[in-house]
Structures are given as C-alpha cells and as structure tokens.
Design an enzyme around this catalytic site. Sequence first.
Site, PDB file in Angstrom:
ATOM      1  N   ARG A 137      53.668  80.363  17.266  1.00  0.00           N
ATOM      2  CA  ARG A 137      53.720  78.988  17.804  1.00  0.00           C
ATOM      3  C   ARG A 137      54.178  78.991  19.267  1.00  0.00           C
ATOM      4  O   ARG A 137      55.076  79.725  19.656  1.00  0.00           O
ATOM      5  CB  ARG A 137      54.700  78.148  16.979  1.00  0.00           C
ATOM      6  CG  ARG A 137      54.916  76.746  17.575  1.00  0.00           C
ATOM      7  CD  ARG A 137      55.608  75.801  16.639  1.00  0.00           C
ATOM      8  NE  ARG A 137      56.859  76.293  16.136  1.00  0.00           N
ATOM      9  CZ  ARG A 137      57.560  75.706  15.162  1.00  0.00           C
ATOM     10  NH1 ARG A 137      57.086  74.607  14.592  1.00  0.00           N
ATOM     11  NH2 ARG A 137      58.696  76.206  14.752  1.00  0.00           N
ATOM     12  N   ARG A 169      59.867  78.739  20.804  1.00  0.00           N
ATOM     13  CA  ARG A 169      61.135  78.137  20.390  1.00  0.00           C
ATOM     14  C   ARG A 169      62.167  79.227  20.097  1.00  0.00           C
ATOM     15  O   ARG A 169      61.809  80.278  19.568  1.00  0.00           O
ATOM     16  CB  ARG A 169      60.914  77.291  19.125  1.00  0.00           C
ATOM     17  CG  ARG A 169      60.982  75.799  19.381  1.00  0.00           C
ATOM     18  CD  ARG A 169      60.516  74.974  18.222  1.00  0.00           C
ATOM     19  NE  ARG A 169      61.245  75.170  16.982  1.00  0.00           N
ATOM     20  CZ  ARG A 169      61.047  74.450  15.879  1.00  0.00           C
ATOM     21  NH1 ARG A 169      60.146  73.484  15.886  1.00  0.00           N
ATOM     22  NH2 ARG A 169      61.727  74.676  14.786  1.00  0.00           N
ATOM     23  N   ARG A 180      65.203  80.963   7.949  1.00  0.00           N
ATOM     24  CA  ARG A 180      64.863  79.547   7.714  1.00  0.00           C
ATOM     25  C   ARG A 180      64.089  79.378   6.407  1.00  0.00           C
ATOM     26  O   ARG A 180      64.282  78.405   5.681  1.00  0.00           O
ATOM     27  CB  ARG A 180      64.031  79.005   8.894  1.00  0.00           C
ATOM     28  CG  ARG A 180      64.881  78.749  10.132  1.00  0.00           C
ATOM     29  CD  ARG A 180      64.058  78.717  11.401  1.00  0.00           C
ATOM     30  NE  ARG A 180      63.035  77.700  11.416  1.00  0.00           N
ATOM     31  CZ  ARG A 180      61.977  77.720  12.228  1.00  0.00           C
ATOM     32  NH1 ARG A 180      61.812  78.725  13.074  1.00  0.00           N
ATOM     33  NH2 ARG A 180      61.112  76.751  12.191  1.00  0.00           N
TER      34      ARG A 180
END
Length: 222
Positions: A137, A169, A180
Amino acid sequence: MRIEERFFQLAENLIILGPPGAGKGTQAVRIADRLGIQHISTGDLLREAVSEGTELGNKAEEFMNKGLLVPDEVILGMISDRLSGDASGGWILDGFPRTLAQAEALSSLLEEKEIELEKVILIDVDPDLLVKRLTGRRVCDSCGAVYNVATLPEDTKKCEKCGGKLITRDDDTEETVRQRLEVYRKQTSPVIDFYEETGLLVSIDGNSGIEDITSNVMEELA
Ligand code: AP5
C-alpha cells in the site's frame, strides 16, 4: 419527535468491518460517495491527531506503531464527539468498533441519540492476500488517497489526484502488519459475532476487484 427529526433518522448509518488490508477504507470512500454520507475512519482521525502532535495523537502513536489497539476510552471519546457533531445525514464507520467494549458502547450511544444502525458490512478476504496488500500500500501524504504497488505504474512517486508524495504508512511493515492481524483475530473477531446476533451483518467476498466489491455492497444496501 418532530417530523423532520424522524426524517433524519432514515439516513443511512453503516459500519464496515474486516481485517487490516481487507479494503475497508477503499470501499468506505466509494460507498460514502455514492450514498452522500460521511466516511468516519478512526484510523484517519488518529493519524490526523498524530501529525498535528495533539495530546491524543501523542498518546495514540506508540500503540499504532506497535500494531496495537489504542485504548477504548480514547477512541470512544473521539467517536462520541464525532457523532455528536453534524452526522445527521448518515455515516459509514470504518475501523470502529473493533473491540466488544466499543461495540457495546456504540449501541448505548446510538440508543441514547435515537439513531438507527442500518447494516454492518463485513469484507471477508483470504488471509494470505492481506500482508501483500498492506506491505504494497502507498498513501498520499497530502490528500490521503490510497494506492497499491500492484496497480501503480512503475516508479510512480506522486499522487495522481493532487500531486502529493506517495508514502508507506509507518504501520505497514511486515512485522507490524502480522501483529495487527493477530490483534484483529483476538480482539476484533468477537465484534463480528456481536453484529451477527443483531441480524444486521452482511458478509461480502472481498477477494475480487474493487469495482465488483462496491457493486455487491450496493446491491446489499438496495
Ligand atoms: P486503521 O487505519 O483502521 O487500519 P486497519 O484496520 O488496520 O485497516 P487498514 O487501513 O490497514 O486497511 P483497510 O481495510 O482500510 O484497507 P485499504 O482500503 O487501505 O487503524 C490503524 C491503527 O489505528 C490500528 O492498528 C490501531 O492502532 C488504531 N485504531 C484505529 N481504530 C481504532 C479503534 N477503533 N480502536 C483502537 N485502535 C484503533 O486497502 C489496503 C490495500 O489494498 C491498498 O493498497 C488498496 O489499494 C488495496 N486494495 C483494496 N481493495 C483491494 C482489492 N479488492 N483488490 C486488490 N487490492 C485492494
């Protein structure tokens, strides 16, 4: 209740659930746009607070960078403020609730405000795809648009919408992504059961293309 107040209660109020990398943000933006409702992302609100260096942001940053959940009380205060503002035209919550305590607190808050939750959309994705999607991403550091190296032309460094810089990110490193996903399995999975019991949950196959997924969601909402 006055007639116009009742009218506002008919607005579309939705939740989008799913593991990190399922495409919640990607779909929430598209659904919000089609329905003319607000997209409320707790992840975006937290990242905004971190970049502004607010007290809340400083507190949240250490949890986020480790791939852990920010404490419930911090998130609940933030959501309560957001839903107390101008949210009468409908909303889609993205990234919230993600613990049972948050789901229960949201139910109480909505009941208190006489707001009806219409649907909870679960984006269901093969776990093997998630790490690849997240480590690939790229996000625009200016407008927040989301891209992926899998579909970006090679060597693209700028956002095609605003010309901002494309960055990775801080929590999209492989190690943090795995953490996560584990947090999701342990702490967020019970939220799915919670909404299944309410009869509001609809599960959408999130393994296909972005456009197909949006069409399937819109069909469920029709
Ligand atoms: P948050 O920002 O909510 O992160 P997340 O839930 O981990 O979800 P992501 O934003 O990573 O993924 P997404 O599902 O939105 O996927 P996207 O559309 O970008 O939260 C970050 C952190 O904040 C948390 O870890 C926590 O610390 C804290 N936090 C936030 N809310 C909290 C809460 N309520 N309580 C406590 N703490 C909280 O897509 C991913 C990639 O895949 C993109 O590159 C995209 O282009 C691509 N993609 C999307 N769909 C497809 C598709 N169909 N096919 C191929 N590629 C696709």
